[in-house]
Design a protein around this motif. Structure first.
Motif, PDB file in Angstrom:
ATOM      1  N   ALA A  81       0.818  -1.221   0.000  1.00 52.31           N
ATOM      2  CA  ALA A  81       0.000   0.000   0.000  1.00 52.31           C
ATOM      3  C   ALA A  81       0.852   1.270   0.000  1.00 52.31           C
ATOM      4  CB  ALA A  81      -0.930  -0.004   1.215  1.00 52.31           C
ATOM      5  N   GLY A  82       2.165   1.114   0.005  1.00 49.40           N
ATOM      6  CA  GLY A  82       3.050   2.272   0.154  1.00 49.40           C
ATOM      7  C   GLY A  82       2.820   3.381  -0.866  1.00 49.40           C
ATOM      8  N   PRO A  83       2.801   3.068  -2.157  1.00 48.72           N
ATOM      9  CA  PRO A  83       2.657   4.154  -3.139  1.00 48.72           C
ATOM     10  C   PRO A  83       1.340   4.912  -2.985  1.00 48.72           C
ATOM     11  CG  PRO A  83       3.508   2.170  -4.187  1.00 48.72           C
ATOM     12  CD  PRO A  83       3.130   1.775  -2.790  1.00 48.72           C
ATOM     13  N   ALA A  84       0.251   4.197  -2.706  1.00 41.82           N
ATOM     14  CA  ALA A  84      -1.046   4.870  -2.537  1.00 41.82           C
ATOM     15  C   ALA A  84      -1.036   5.753  -1.300  1.00 41.82           C
ATOM     16  CB  ALA A  84      -2.169   3.831  -2.444  1.00 41.82           C
ATOM     17  N   VAL A  85      -0.411   5.275  -0.229  1.00 45.95           N
ATOM     18  CA  VAL A  85      -0.340   6.074   0.996  1.00 45.95           C
ATOM     19  C   VAL A  85       0.500   7.327   0.759  1.00 45.95           C
ATOM     20  CG1 VAL A  85       0.567   6.108   3.365  1.00 45.95           C
ATOM     21  CG2 VAL A  85      -0.765   4.147   2.558  1.00 45.95           C
ATOM     22  N   LEU A  86       1.648   7.172   0.145  1.00 48.05           N
ATOM     23  CA  LEU A  86       2.515   8.334  -0.105  1.00 48.05           C
ATOM     24  C   LEU A  86       1.799   9.358  -0.984  1.00 48.05           C
ATOM     25  CD1 LEU A  86       5.906   6.475  -0.706  1.00 48.05           C
ATOM     26  CD2 LEU A  86       5.320   7.888   1.276  1.00 48.05           C
ATOM     27  N   ALA A  87       1.093   8.870  -1.999  1.00 47.56           N
ATOM     28  CA  ALA A  87       0.385   9.793  -2.910  1.00 47.56           C
ATOM     29  C   ALA A  87      -0.722  10.525  -2.169  1.00 47.56           C
ATOM     30  CB  ALA A  87      -0.180   9.018  -4.101  1.00 47.56           C
ATOM     31  N   ALA A  88      -1.474   9.811  -1.342  1.00 43.29           N
ATOM     32  CA  ALA A  88      -2.574  10.451  -0.602  1.00 43.29           C
ATOM     33  C   ALA A  88      -2.025  11.447   0.410  1.00 43.29           C
ATOM     34  CB  ALA A  88      -3.414   9.382   0.102  1.00 43.29           C
ATOM     35  N   TRP A  89      -0.916  11.116   1.042  1.00 47.57           N
ATOM     36  CA  TRP A  89      -0.306  12.032   2.034  1.00 47.57           C
ATOM     37  C   TRP A  89       0.090  13.351   1.353  1.00 47.57           C
ATOM     38  CZ3 TRP A  89      -1.690   8.477   5.302  1.00 47.57           C
ATOM     39  CH2 TRP A  89      -1.447   8.616   6.658  1.00 47.57           C
ATOM     40  N   ALA A  90       0.629  13.230   0.136  1.00 50.99           N
ATOM     41  CA  ALA A  90       1.049  14.444  -0.580  1.00 50.99           C
ATOM     42  C   ALA A  90      -0.172  15.220  -1.067  1.00 50.99           C
ATOM     43  CB  ALA A  90       1.946  14.058  -1.750  1.00 50.99           C
ATOM     44  N   GLU A  91      -1.124  14.497  -1.612  1.00 53.24           N
ATOM     45  CA  GLU A  91      -2.301  15.148  -2.182  1.00 53.24           C
ATOM     46  C   GLU A  91      -3.089  15.912  -1.114  1.00 53.24           C
ATOM     47  OE1 GLU A  91      -6.227  13.398  -4.339  1.00 53.24           O
ATOM     48  OE2 GLU A  91      -4.323  12.367  -4.687  1.00 53.24           O
ATOM     49  N   LEU A  92      -3.232  15.319   0.052  1.00 51.92           N
ATOM     50  CA  LEU A  92      -4.024  15.949   1.116  1.00 51.92           C
ATOM     51  C   LEU A  92      -3.159  16.787   2.064  1.00 51.92           C
ATOM     52  CD1 LEU A  92      -6.503  13.043   1.819  1.00 51.92           C
ATOM     53  CD2 LEU A  92      -6.959  15.171   0.656  1.00 51.92           C
ATOM     54  N   MET A 106       4.157   4.602   7.996  1.00 49.95           N
ATOM     55  CA  MET A 106       4.441   3.167   8.132  1.00 49.95           C
ATOM     56  C   MET A 106       3.226   2.432   8.680  1.00 49.95           C
ATOM     57  SD  MET A 106       7.364   3.305   6.858  1.00 49.95           S
ATOM     58  CE  MET A 106       7.707   1.545   6.827  1.00 49.95           C
ATOM     59  N   SER A 107       2.587   3.018   9.712  1.00 50.78           N
ATOM     60  CA  SER A 107       1.411   2.351  10.291  1.00 50.78           C
ATOM     61  C   SER A 107       0.254   2.321   9.295  1.00 50.78           C
ATOM     62  CB  SER A 107       0.982   3.069  11.576  1.00 50.78           C
ATOM     63  OG  SER A 107       1.946   2.871  12.573  1.00 50.78           O
ATOM     64  N   ALA A 108       0.075   3.403   8.552  1.00 51.49           N
ATOM     65  CA  ALA A 108      -1.012   3.439   7.566  1.00 51.49           C
ATOM     66  C   ALA A 108      -0.787   2.406   6.465  1.00 51.49           C
ATOM     67  CB  ALA A 108      -1.124   4.843   6.971  1.00 51.49           C
ATOM     68  N   SER A 109       0.454   2.238   6.050  1.00 53.99           N
ATOM     69  CA  SER A 109       0.760   1.254   4.999  1.00 53.99           C
ATOM     70  C   SER A 109       0.469  -0.157   5.487  1.00 53.99           C
ATOM     71  CB  SER A 109       2.224   1.364   4.577  1.00 53.99           C
ATOM     72  OG  SER A 109       2.483   2.649   4.104  1.00 53.99           O
ATOM     73  N   TRP A 110       0.826  -0.393   6.754  1.00 51.46           N
ATOM     74  CA  TRP A 110       0.518  -1.707   7.333  1.00 51.46           C
ATOM     75  C   TRP A 110      -0.999  -1.905   7.405  1.00 51.46           C
ATOM     76  CZ3 TRP A 110      -1.961  -1.662  12.191  1.00 51.46           C
ATOM     77  CH2 TRP A 110      -2.307  -2.945  12.658  1.00 51.46           C
ATOM     78  N   LEU A 111      -1.711  -0.891   7.914  1.00 48.85           N
ATOM     79  CA  LEU A 111      -3.161  -1.012   8.062  1.00 48.85           C
ATOM     80  C   LEU A 111      -3.816  -1.385   6.728  1.00 48.85           C
ATOM     81  CD1 LEU A 111      -5.940  -0.620   9.415  1.00 48.85           C
ATOM     82  CD2 LEU A 111      -5.703   1.844   8.977  1.00 48.85           C
ATOM     83  N   LEU A 112      -3.453  -0.679   5.660  1.00 48.29           N
ATOM     84  CA  LEU A 112      -4.117  -0.938   4.376  1.00 48.29           C
ATOM     85  C   LEU A 112      -3.699  -2.266   3.760  1.00 48.29           C
ATOM     86  CD1 LEU A 112      -4.178   2.631   2.798  1.00 48.29           C
ATOM     87  CD2 LEU A 112      -6.086   1.331   3.771  1.00 48.29           C
ATOM     88  N   SER A 113      -2.548  -2.772   4.164  1.00 46.93           N
ATOM     89  CA  SER A 113      -2.189  -4.100   3.650  1.00 46.93           C
ATOM     90  C   SER A 113      -2.983  -5.182   4.375  1.00 46.93           C
ATOM     91  CB  SER A 113      -0.685  -4.345   3.765  1.00 46.93           C
ATOM     92  OG  SER A 113      -0.314  -4.401   5.120  1.00 46.93           O
ATOM     93  N   GLU A 114      -3.422  -4.875   5.603  1.00 47.95           N
ATOM     94  CA  GLU A 114      -4.207  -5.846   6.382  1.00 47.95           C
ATOM     95  C   GLU A 114      -5.701  -5.674   6.136  1.00 47.95           C
ATOM     96  OE1 GLU A 114      -3.010  -7.996   9.156  1.00 47.95           O
ATOM     97  OE2 GLU A 114      -1.148  -7.697   8.058  1.00 47.95           O
ATOM     98  N   ALA A 148      -7.095   4.116   0.307  1.00 47.55           N
ATOM     99  CA  ALA A 148      -7.902   2.895   0.158  1.00 47.55           C
ATOM    100  C   ALA A 148      -8.726   2.975  -1.124  1.00 47.55           C
ATOM    101  CB  ALA A 148      -8.818   2.721   1.368  1.00 47.55           C
ATOM    102  N   ALA A 149      -9.327   4.137  -1.377  1.00 44.64           N
ATOM    103  CA  ALA A 149     -10.151   4.304  -2.586  1.00 44.64           C
ATOM    104  C   ALA A 149      -9.291   4.186  -3.833  1.00 44.64           C
ATOM    105  CB  ALA A 149     -10.858   5.655  -2.541  1.00 44.64           C
ATOM    106  N   ALA A 150      -8.107   4.772  -3.792  1.00 44.97           N
ATOM    107  CA  ALA A 150      -7.214   4.697  -4.958  1.00 44.97           C
ATOM    108  C   ALA A 150      -6.819   3.255  -5.237  1.00 44.97           C
ATOM    109  CB  ALA A 150      -5.979   5.554  -4.714  1.00 44.97           C
ATOM    110  N   ARG A 151      -6.537   2.516  -4.174  1.00 40.31           N
ATOM    111  CA  ARG A 151      -6.152   1.112  -4.368  1.00 40.31           C
ATOM    112  C   ARG A 151      -7.322   0.293  -4.892  1.00 40.31           C
ATOM    113  NH1 ARG A 151      -3.870  -2.059   0.098  1.00 40.31           N
ATOM    114  NH2 ARG A 151      -2.550  -3.067  -1.437  1.00 40.31           N
ATOM    115  N   ALA A 152      -8.521   0.594  -4.390  1.00 39.37           N
ATOM    116  CA  ALA A 152      -9.706  -0.148  -4.862  1.00 39.37           C
ATOM    117  C   ALA A 152      -9.910   0.121  -6.346  1.00 39.37           C
ATOM    118  CB  ALA A 152     -10.927   0.265  -4.061  1.00 39.37           C
ATOM    119  N   GLY A 153      -9.679   1.378  -6.757  1.00 34.98           N
ATOM    120  CA  GLY A 153      -9.810   1.744  -8.170  1.00 34.98           C
ATOM    121  C   GLY A 153      -8.806   1.018  -9.032  1.00 34.98           C
ATOM    122  N   GLU A 154      -7.573   0.928  -8.498  1.00 35.25           N
ATOM    123  CA  GLU A 154      -6.513   0.231  -9.255  1.00 35.25           C
ATOM    124  C   GLU A 154      -6.855  -1.231  -9.450  1.00 35.25           C
ATOM    125  OE1 GLU A 154      -3.041   0.648  -6.880  1.00 35.25           O
ATOM    126  OE2 GLU A 154      -2.943   2.814  -7.213  1.00 35.25           O
TER     127      GLU A 154
END
Ligand code: FES
Ligand code: FES
Length: 156
Positions: A81-92, A106-114, A148-154
């Motif tokens: 989930a790293g790329p989606a998290v990094l992109a969302a962090w920058a965008e928002l 790091m915690s957000a990337s783990w959360l979205l992978s789980e 999460a939405a970006a990953r679901a779209g992908e």
């Protein structure tokens, strides 16, 4: 000498096995992205992943890591989930002072992978170990949902 695997690379650290991973990363391996906050396991600023699970590197002796894979903020883009998290962090524009943010990411990337689509309560529970003195919690929640939405779209 302690052998570690950090961000997919075999590394050797000439230090006491009791040395905390946080300081081995910062001082011996020149990876300053992982931050020192409280040094007592309370703030989450030093969060890294060990075999994909978040740990507090200030409380993790390098001698205890063994063959587990260490992932730091410098290598988070290679996490699922790293790329989606990094992109969302920058965008928002999540960070304020930025100090806690490596650990938050790091915690957000783990959360979205789980949990690919966490709700507010799940986000708050998963992120509760990461303290932000600037109180960016609302933006963190939004960014996790955007990732999460970006990953679901992908994956659609
Ligand atoms: S620096 Fe490790 S938990 Fe605060
Ligand atoms: S952005 Fe300042 S401590 Fe979180």
């Amino acid at each position: 000498m302690v052998k570690l695997t950090v961000n997919g690379q075999a590394r050797e650290v000439q230090a006491d096995p009791e040395k905390p991973l946080l300081w081995a990363l910062r001082e011996d391996l020149a990876m300053p992205g992982t931050k020192f906050g409280c040094g007592a396991g309370l703030c989450g600023a030093c969060t890294v992943l060990l075999d994909g699970q978040p740990v507090r590197s200030c409380q993790t002796p390098i001698g205890s890591v063994g063959e587990s894979a260490v992932t730091t903020i410098e290598g988070v883009a290679a996490q699922p989930a790293g790329p989606a998290v990094l992109a969302a962090w920058a965008e928002l524009d999540v960070p304020q002072c930025g100090y806690c943010q490596a650990g938050q990411i790091m915690s957000a990337s783990w959360l979205l992978s789980e949990m690919p689509n966490p709700g507010d309560e799940e986000i708050d529970a998963a992120m509760s170990g990461n303290i932000c003195r600037c109180s960016t919690y609302t933006r963190i929640r939004k960014a996790i949902k955007a990732a999460a939405a970006a990953r679901a779209g992908e994956q659609a």
